[in-house]
Design a protein around this motif. Structure first.
Motif, PDB file in Angstrom:
ATOM      1  N   LEU A  33     -88.697   6.302  34.558  1.00 21.66           N
ATOM      2  CA  LEU A  33     -89.583   5.154  34.623  1.00 21.66           C
ATOM      3  C   LEU A  33     -88.954   3.952  33.911  1.00 21.66           C
ATOM      4  O   LEU A  33     -88.149   4.100  32.993  1.00 21.66           O
ATOM      5  N   THR A  34     -89.359   2.757  34.335  1.00 24.90           N
ATOM      6  CA  THR A  34     -89.047   1.545  33.599  1.00 24.90           C
ATOM      7  C   THR A  34     -90.317   1.099  32.905  1.00 24.90           C
ATOM      8  O   THR A  34     -91.352   0.892  33.549  1.00 24.90           O
ATOM      9  N   VAL A  35     -90.255   0.988  31.581  1.00 20.98           N
ATOM     10  CA  VAL A  35     -91.453   0.790  30.762  1.00 20.98           C
ATOM     11  C   VAL A  35     -91.271  -0.430  29.869  1.00 20.98           C
ATOM     12  O   VAL A  35     -90.211  -0.601  29.252  1.00 20.98           O
ATOM     13  N   LEU A  36     -92.315  -1.242  29.778  1.00 20.55           N
ATOM     14  CA  LEU A  36     -92.361  -2.328  28.813  1.00 20.55           C
ATOM     15  C   LEU A  36     -93.345  -1.968  27.717  1.00 20.55           C
ATOM     16  O   LEU A  36     -94.502  -1.644  27.999  1.00 20.55           O
ATOM     17  N   ASP A  37     -92.910  -2.015  26.468  1.00 25.62           N
ATOM     18  CA  ASP A  37     -93.799  -1.886  25.314  1.00 25.62           C
ATOM     19  C   ASP A  37     -94.110  -3.307  24.847  1.00 25.62           C
ATOM     20  O   ASP A  37     -93.264  -3.983  24.264  1.00 25.62           O
ATOM     21  N   ALA A  38     -95.338  -3.751  25.131  1.00 24.96           N
ATOM     22  CA  ALA A  38     -95.746  -5.130  24.838  1.00 24.96           C
ATOM     23  C   ALA A  38     -96.306  -5.213  23.430  1.00 24.96           C
ATOM     24  O   ALA A  38     -97.209  -4.453  23.072  1.00 24.96           O
ATOM     25  N   ALA A  39     -95.780  -6.132  22.634  1.00 22.98           N
ATOM     26  CA  ALA A  39     -96.068  -6.202  21.201  1.00 22.98           C
ATOM     27  C   ALA A  39     -95.625  -4.903  20.547  1.00 22.98           C
ATOM     28  O   ALA A  39     -96.404  -4.154  19.977  1.00 22.98           O
ATOM     29  N   CYS A  40     -94.340  -4.667  20.617  1.00 20.50           N
ATOM     30  CA  CYS A  40     -93.762  -3.371  20.234  1.00 20.50           C
ATOM     31  C   CYS A  40     -93.613  -3.194  18.732  1.00 20.50           C
ATOM     32  O   CYS A  40     -93.210  -2.119  18.278  1.00 20.50           O
ATOM     33  N   GLY A  41     -93.909  -4.219  17.936  1.00 20.65           N
ATOM     34  CA  GLY A  41     -93.790  -4.072  16.489  1.00 20.65           C
ATOM     35  C   GLY A  41     -92.371  -3.744  16.081  1.00 20.65           C
ATOM     36  O   GLY A  41     -91.414  -4.434  16.448  1.00 20.65           O
ATOM     37  N   ASN A  42     -92.216  -2.644  15.348  1.00 20.69           N
ATOM     38  CA  ASN A  42     -90.889  -2.253  14.871  1.00 20.69           C
ATOM     39  C   ASN A  42     -90.113  -1.401  15.871  1.00 20.69           C
ATOM     40  O   ASN A  42     -89.032  -0.916  15.565  1.00 20.69           O
ATOM     41  N   GLY A  43     -90.666  -1.198  17.068  1.00 23.61           N
ATOM     42  CA  GLY A  43     -89.964  -0.465  18.115  1.00 23.61           C
ATOM     43  C   GLY A  43     -90.191   1.030  18.125  1.00 23.61           C
ATOM     44  O   GLY A  43     -89.608   1.736  18.954  1.00 23.61           O
ATOM     45  N   TYR A  44     -91.054   1.537  17.239  1.00 23.17           N
ATOM     46  CA  TYR A  44     -91.220   2.985  17.109  1.00 23.17           C
ATOM     47  C   TYR A  44     -91.710   3.628  18.413  1.00 23.17           C
ATOM     48  O   TYR A  44     -91.136   4.626  18.876  1.00 23.17           O
ATOM     49  N   GLY A  79     -90.463  -7.669  12.900  1.00 24.68           N
ATOM     50  CA  GLY A  79     -90.493  -6.495  13.766  1.00 24.68           C
ATOM     51  C   GLY A  79     -89.333  -6.487  14.736  1.00 24.68           C
ATOM     52  O   GLY A  79     -88.691  -5.449  14.964  1.00 24.68           O
ATOM     53  N   LEU A  80     -89.042  -7.643  15.310  1.00 20.92           N
ATOM     54  CA  LEU A  80     -87.960  -7.745  16.277  1.00 20.92           C
ATOM     55  C   LEU A  80     -86.619  -7.404  15.640  1.00 20.92           C
ATOM     56  O   LEU A  80     -85.796  -6.677  16.220  1.00 20.92           O
ATOM     57  N   ALA A  81     -86.393  -7.868  14.428  1.00 21.12           N
ATOM     58  CA  ALA A  81     -85.133  -7.578  13.739  1.00 21.12           C
ATOM     59  C   ALA A  81     -84.992  -6.091  13.449  1.00 21.12           C
ATOM     60  O   ALA A  81     -83.916  -5.505  13.648  1.00 21.12           O
ATOM     61  N   LEU A  82     -86.076  -5.464  12.979  1.00 22.47           N
ATOM     62  CA  LEU A  82     -86.036  -4.029  12.709  1.00 22.47           C
ATOM     63  C   LEU A  82     -85.786  -3.229  13.982  1.00 22.47           C
ATOM     64  O   LEU A  82     -84.998  -2.282  13.998  1.00 22.47           O
ATOM     65  N   ALA A  83     -86.496  -3.588  15.037  1.00 22.34           N
ATOM     66  CA  ALA A  83     -86.360  -2.858  16.295  1.00 22.34           C
ATOM     67  C   ALA A  83     -84.936  -2.946  16.831  1.00 22.34           C
ATOM     68  O   ALA A  83     -84.346  -1.936  17.245  1.00 22.34           O
ATOM     69  N   ARG A  84     -84.368  -4.152  16.835  1.00 19.92           N
ATOM     70  CA  ARG A  84     -83.014  -4.312  17.364  1.00 19.92           C
ATOM     71  C   ARG A  84     -81.983  -3.559  16.543  1.00 19.92           C
ATOM     72  O   ARG A  84     -81.035  -2.975  17.089  1.00 19.92           O
ATOM     73  N   LYS A  85     -82.158  -3.553  15.229  1.00 18.13           N
ATOM     74  CA  LYS A  85     -81.215  -2.852  14.360  1.00 18.13           C
ATOM     75  C   LYS A  85     -81.337  -1.341  14.500  1.00 18.13           C
ATOM     76  O   LYS A  85     -80.319  -0.627  14.520  1.00 18.13           O
ATOM     77  N   SER A  86     -82.572  -0.833  14.636  1.00 17.25           N
ATOM     78  CA  SER A  86     -82.806   0.603  14.607  1.00 17.25           C
ATOM     79  C   SER A  86     -82.623   1.271  15.966  1.00 17.25           C
ATOM     80  O   SER A  86     -82.249   2.441  16.032  1.00 17.25           O
ATOM     81  N   TYR A  87     -82.885   0.531  17.035  1.00 15.15           N
ATOM     82  CA  TYR A  87     -82.852   1.133  18.374  1.00 15.15           C
ATOM     83  C   TYR A  87     -82.023   0.261  19.312  1.00 15.15           C
ATOM     84  O   TYR A  87     -82.561  -0.392  20.219  1.00 15.15           O
ATOM     85  N   PRO A  88     -80.702   0.235  19.128  1.00 18.21           N
ATOM     86  CA  PRO A  88     -79.853  -0.657  19.926  1.00 18.21           C
ATOM     87  C   PRO A  88     -79.801  -0.286  21.407  1.00 18.21           C
ATOM     88  O   PRO A  88     -79.349  -1.100  22.223  1.00 18.21           O
ATOM     89  N   GLU A  89     -80.267   0.914  21.759  1.00 21.01           N
ATOM     90  CA  GLU A  89     -80.253   1.328  23.159  1.00 21.01           C
ATOM     91  C   GLU A  89     -81.352   0.648  23.972  1.00 21.01           C
ATOM     92  O   GLU A  89     -81.362   0.720  25.204  1.00 21.01           O
ATOM     93  N   ILE A  90     -82.299   0.012  23.293  1.00 24.01           N
ATOM     94  CA  ILE A  90     -83.443  -0.611  23.947  1.00 24.01           C
ATOM     95  C   ILE A  90     -83.262  -2.124  23.952  1.00 24.01           C
ATOM     96  O   ILE A  90     -82.760  -2.702  22.975  1.00 24.01           O
ATOM     97  N   THR A  91     -83.670  -2.771  25.040  1.00 26.54           N
ATOM     98  CA  THR A  91     -83.620  -4.227  25.129  1.00 26.54           C
ATOM     99  C   THR A  91     -84.911  -4.804  24.555  1.00 26.54           C
ATOM    100  O   THR A  91     -86.003  -4.546  25.081  1.00 26.54           O
ATOM    101  N   PHE A  92     -84.793  -5.565  23.478  1.00 24.81           N
ATOM    102  CA  PHE A  92     -85.945  -6.208  22.856  1.00 24.81           C
ATOM    103  C   PHE A  92     -85.822  -7.726  23.018  1.00 24.81           C
ATOM    104  O   PHE A  92     -84.725  -8.276  22.933  1.00 24.81           O
ATOM    105  N   PHE A  93     -86.956  -8.392  23.206  1.00 22.92           N
ATOM    106  CA  PHE A  93     -86.948  -9.845  23.309  1.00 22.92           C
ATOM    107  C   PHE A  93     -88.215 -10.416  22.681  1.00 22.92           C
ATOM    108  O   PHE A  93     -89.249  -9.751  22.593  1.00 22.92           O
ATOM    109  N   LYS A  94     -88.093 -11.655  22.208  1.00 24.91           N
ATOM    110  CA  LYS A  94     -89.222 -12.325  21.565  1.00 24.91           C
ATOM    111  C   LYS A  94     -90.148 -12.879  22.635  1.00 24.91           C
ATOM    112  O   LYS A  94     -89.688 -13.488  23.606  1.00 24.91           O
TER     113      LYS A  94
END
Length: 212
Positions: free
Chosen positions: A39-50, A71-86
Motif C-alpha cells: 500500500l501507499t500510505v500517508l500519515d497526516a500530522a505524523c508527529g515524530n513519525g512513530y 516533529g519533522l526534524a525527529l522523524a527525518r532523523k529517525s526514519y530516513p526510509e520515509i519521505t516526510f514533508f512540512k
C-alpha cells in the motif's frame, strides 16, 4: 503580554518514542489497513513519525506530513526510509505525493484539533485514489462516558483549557460518521480503543472514499 504560540510551536516533540495513546491506537490503525500488500500510505500530522514507521515495517510505502518543526526534524532523523514533508492540513498537499494519489490516509488524534473538520477531511479525500480509505482515531465521547465524566465533575479537567492547543471538537461514533459522510466517505468500520466498552478512551474509524 506575550503572543500565542504559532501552530508549529504549540505541538512540540522532544523524543522519538511512542506517545501515551499509541499503546491503544496503533494496533487498531494497523488492523484497519486494507488487507493488501504494498500500500501507499500517508500519515497526516505524523508527529515524530512513530506511526508512519510502524506502518512502513509492514512493507508499505509511507509518506508523513507534519507542521511542527520539532516533529519533522525527529522523524527525518529517525526514519530516513520515509519521505516526510512540512504541511498545513488545510492546504493542498497533492504535489508532495505520488501522481494518482495514495491508497490510505491515516490521521491519528488529529481531527479533534481541527477548527474546520470538513475542510480537513475534504483535503485528505483529495489525496486518495478512487476507493481509497481514511483511518481516523480520536478520543471517544458517548452517553455513558459523558455521564461518568459529569458524575465526577471532570469536565473542567477534560477540556484542558489551561494550555495552548488541546481539543476543540468532541466526537461520538455517530458525529464522526456524520462529518465523514458529509465529505464523501462511507462503508465505515469502527473500533473502540482502551478502557472498557462504552467508556473507551478513544475510537478508530475507517471510511472508504465514494464517488469520483
Amino acid at each position: 503580554m506575550s503572543s500565542a504560540a504559532s501552530p508549529s510551536e504549540t505541538y512540540a516533540y522532544d523524543w522519538v518514542g511512542p506517545s501515551q495513546h499509541h499503546h491503544y491506537t496503533v494496533p487498531s490503525v494497523l488492523e484497519l489497513l486494507p488487507a493488501k500488500s504494498g500500500l501507499t500510505v500517508l500519515d497526516a500530522a505524523c508527529g515524530n513519525g512513530y506511526i508512519a514507521n510502524e506502518i512502513r515495517q509492514l512493507g508499505h510505502t509511507v509518506y508523513g506530513c507534519e507542521l511542527a518543526d520539532s516533529g519533522l526534524a525527529l522523524a527525518r532523523k529517525s526514519y530516513p526510509e520515509i519521505t516526510f514533508f512540512k504541511q498545513d492540513l488545510y492546504e493542498d498537499m497533492r504535489a508532495s505525493l505520488p501522481d494518482g494519489g495514495v491508497d490510505v490516509v491515516v490521521a491519528s488524534e488529529v481531527i479533534e484539533h481541527m477548527f474546520a473538520p470538513e475542510k480537513f477531511l475534504n483535503n485528505l479525500r483529495g489525496t486518495l485514489k478512487p476507493g481509497g480509505h481514511v483511518i481516523l482515531t480520536t478520543p471517544y465521547h458517548g452517553f455513558l462516558k459523558n455521564l461518568a465524566i459529569s458524575l465526577v465533575n471532570g469536565w473542567d479537567k477534560h477540556f484542558m483549557v489551561h494550555h495552548e492547543g488541546g481539543h476543540i471538537k468532541f466526537y461520538s461514533p455517530e458525529t464522526l460518521k456524520q462529518v465523514m459522510r458529509a465529505t464523501g466517505f462511507d462503508d465505515f468500520e469502527f473500533r473502540g480503543l482502551g478502557r472498557a466498552p462504552l467508556i473507551w478512551a478513544g475510537m478508530a474509524m475507517r471510511g472508504r472514499k465514494v464517488g469520483d
